[in-house]
Motif scaffolding. Structure first.
Motif, PDB file in Angstrom:
ATOM      1  N   ASN A 141       0.032   7.291  18.498  1.00 51.67           N
ATOM      2  CA  ASN A 141      -0.447   8.042  19.657  1.00 51.67           C
ATOM      3  C   ASN A 141      -1.888   7.636  19.961  1.00 51.67           C
ATOM      4  N   PHE A 142      -2.087   6.389  20.358  1.00 52.13           N
ATOM      5  CA  PHE A 142      -3.435   5.888  20.644  1.00 52.13           C
ATOM      6  C   PHE A 142      -3.348   4.673  21.564  1.00 52.13           C
ATOM      7  N   ASP A 143      -4.476   4.383  22.208  1.00 49.44           N
ATOM      8  CA  ASP A 143      -4.586   3.138  22.983  1.00 49.44           C
ATOM      9  C   ASP A 143      -5.079   2.020  22.075  1.00 49.44           C
ATOM     10  N   ALA A 144      -6.224   2.277  21.424  1.00 47.15           N
ATOM     11  CA  ALA A 144      -6.801   1.308  20.491  1.00 47.15           C
ATOM     12  C   ALA A 144      -7.568   2.082  19.431  1.00 47.15           C
ATOM     13  N   ILE A 145      -7.693   1.479  18.252  1.00 47.85           N
ATOM     14  CA  ILE A 145      -8.351   2.158  17.137  1.00 47.85           C
ATOM     15  C   ILE A 145      -9.244   1.190  16.374  1.00 47.85           C
ATOM     16  N   ILE A 146     -10.249   1.751  15.734  1.00 49.66           N
ATOM     17  CA  ILE A 146     -11.020   0.985  14.754  1.00 49.66           C
ATOM     18  C   ILE A 146     -10.738   1.596  13.391  1.00 49.66           C
ATOM     19  N   LEU A 147     -10.251   0.752  12.501  1.00 55.90           N
ATOM     20  CA  LEU A 147      -9.851   1.196  11.173  1.00 55.90           C
ATOM     21  C   LEU A 147     -10.043   0.024  10.215  1.00 55.90           C
ATOM     22  N   GLY A 148      -9.901   0.243   8.931  1.00 53.11           N
ATOM     23  CA  GLY A 148     -10.097  -0.828   7.961  1.00 53.11           C
ATOM     24  C   GLY A 148      -8.858  -1.066   7.129  1.00 53.11           C
ATOM     25  N   TRP A 149      -8.648  -2.343   6.780  1.00 58.54           N
ATOM     26  CA  TRP A 149      -7.582  -2.687   5.844  1.00 58.54           C
ATOM     27  C   TRP A 149      -8.204  -3.052   4.505  1.00 58.54           C
ATOM     28  N   SER A 150      -7.560  -2.644   3.439  1.00 54.07           N
ATOM     29  CA  SER A 150      -7.993  -3.001   2.096  1.00 54.07           C
ATOM     30  C   SER A 150      -7.133  -4.149   1.580  1.00 54.07           C
ATOM     31  N   LEU A 151      -7.744  -5.063   0.844  1.00 57.20           N
ATOM     32  CA  LEU A 151      -7.006  -6.175   0.268  1.00 57.20           C
ATOM     33  C   LEU A 151      -5.932  -5.666  -0.673  1.00 57.20           C
ATOM     34  N   GLY A 152      -4.716  -6.156  -0.527  1.00 56.07           N
ATOM     35  CA  GLY A 152      -3.632  -5.784  -1.416  1.00 56.07           C
ATOM     36  C   GLY A 152      -3.666  -6.604  -2.693  1.00 56.07           C
ATOM     37  N   VAL A 153      -3.021  -6.108  -3.722  1.00 52.67           N
ATOM     38  CA  VAL A 153      -2.919  -6.867  -4.966  1.00 52.67           C
ATOM     39  C   VAL A 153      -2.167  -8.172  -4.716  1.00 52.67           C
ATOM     40  N   ASP A 154      -1.166  -8.113  -3.834  1.00 52.13           N
ATOM     41  CA  ASP A 154      -0.420  -9.296  -3.417  1.00 52.13           C
ATOM     42  C   ASP A 154      -0.722  -9.542  -1.932  1.00 52.13           C
ATOM     43  N   PRO A 155      -0.886 -10.817  -1.528  1.00 50.87           N
ATOM     44  CA  PRO A 155      -1.288 -11.103  -0.142  1.00 50.87           C
ATOM     45  C   PRO A 155      -0.152 -11.116   0.872  1.00 50.87           C
ATOM     46  N   ASP A 156       0.946 -10.463   0.569  1.00 51.05           N
ATOM     47  CA  ASP A 156       2.086 -10.402   1.484  1.00 51.05           C
ATOM     48  C   ASP A 156       1.684  -9.738   2.801  1.00 51.05           C
ATOM     49  N   PRO A 157       1.778 -10.459   3.941  1.00 52.02           N
ATOM     50  CA  PRO A 157       1.356  -9.876   5.220  1.00 52.02           C
ATOM     51  C   PRO A 157       2.421  -9.026   5.903  1.00 52.02           C
ATOM     52  N   SER A 158       3.647  -9.015   5.378  1.00 51.24           N
ATOM     53  CA  SER A 158       4.747  -8.385   6.099  1.00 51.24           C
ATOM     54  C   SER A 158       4.620  -6.871   6.215  1.00 51.24           C
ATOM     55  N   GLY A 159       3.954  -6.223   5.265  1.00 46.94           N
ATOM     56  CA  GLY A 159       3.822  -4.771   5.339  1.00 46.94           C
ATOM     57  C   GLY A 159       3.068  -4.297   6.559  1.00 46.94           C
ATOM     58  N   ILE A 160       2.222  -5.159   7.105  1.00 47.07           N
ATOM     59  CA  ILE A 160       1.409  -4.810   8.273  1.00 47.07           C
ATOM     60  C   ILE A 160       1.945  -5.437   9.553  1.00 47.07           C
ATOM     61  N   PHE A 161       2.566  -6.623   9.442  1.00 45.85           N
ATOM     62  CA  PHE A 161       2.884  -7.389  10.646  1.00 45.85           C
ATOM     63  C   PHE A 161       4.365  -7.637  10.898  1.00 45.85           C
TER      64      PHE A 161
END
Length: 250
Positions: A141-161
């Motif tokens: 429920n937003f147009d755009a947001i500023i937020l932070g991502w923390s480095l995962g133990v594994d660099p798998d990008p699929s959880g976000i993308f």
């Protein structure tokens, strides 16, 4: 800076790239973070073994380029009010972030001012943390947001993308790319680290080109450690990684 890709304002890749061109991230780091940061161009952390920005496109601060790209995408100031419009719609949106994070609270104001230079109107909105996450971010429920991502133990990008993470996962900006979804699936099946890294680098480059986020910066943190404290192995994700192996030299 995440864009809700279900919003027609952000559907065009060229528009998202233009918005990144419109932000002076170097100055933001100097002014807001006392220089304690590094401009981020890739959806991966420099301290990760999977990081390689050699193939990542870079959208440097360039106001005129941003204006040109927005015009090419059909956004012009047809009525002279200083705000771009297209097909009767103004390029204006709300930019949200969480209360209590002074850097982010300052950032939304700076983004507002810098986007104004290219004819994009931004209304900052600061929201209490739990409401921000539950009522807006996870609810999409937003147009755009500023937020932070923390480095995962594994660099798998699929959880976000990955497309499959839109419905119930952490892909709350609703990014979907059917060309890299299979690559994200494939990299999880590769055991050889270097081979897997090649695939992740390819995925990161494709995501960076599409700019579903304007990646702002990697913050630099400082940790004070006694000179006689020996830490056999460091981990970029965990400050107290393998704490049981730490010891003091006498």
């Amino acid at each position: 800076l995440g864009y809700n890709l279900t919003n027609p304002l952000f559907e065009d890749k060229k528009v998202r790239q233009a918005l990144t061109h419109a932000l002076d991230r170097e100055t933001i780091i100097k002014a807001v973070m006392n220089g304690r940061g590094q401009v981020a161009n890739a959806p991966e952390s420099p301290v990760s073994w999977a990081y390689d920005d050699s193939k990542v496109p870079v959208f440097k601060f360039d106001v005129e380029k941003a204006k040109q790209m927005l015009a090419e995408a059909g956004w012009v100031d047809s009525d002279g009010d200083g705000i771009l419009d297209k097909d009767g719609q103004k390029f204006e949106f709300t930019l949200m972030t969480n209360q209590g994070n002074k850097v982010r609270e300052t950032l939304v104001t700076i983004v507002q001012e810098q986007f104004k230079q290219v004819g994009v109107a931004v209304e900052p909105q600061i929201v209490e943390w739990s409401a921000f996450i539950n009522d807006y971010v996870l609810a999409k429920n937003f147009d755009a947001i500023i937020l932070g991502w923390s480095l995962g133990v594994d660099p798998d990008p699929s959880g976000i993308f990955h497309t499959k993470e839109i419905e119930q996962g952490m892909n709350f900006i609703s990014y979907s790319n059917p060309e890299i979804d299979p690559l994200m699936d494939e990299q999880l099946t590769i055991l050889d680290r270097e081979e897997r890294k090649k695939l992740i680098v390819e995925i990161d480059a494709a995501i960076a080109d599409e700019q579903p986020y304007t990646f702002l910066y990697y913050p630099v943190d400082d940790t004070a450690i006694p000179t006689n404290l020996v830490i056999p192995e460091r981990h970029p994700k965990s400050l107290f990684y393998k704490l049981e192996e730490w010891y003091f030299e006498q």
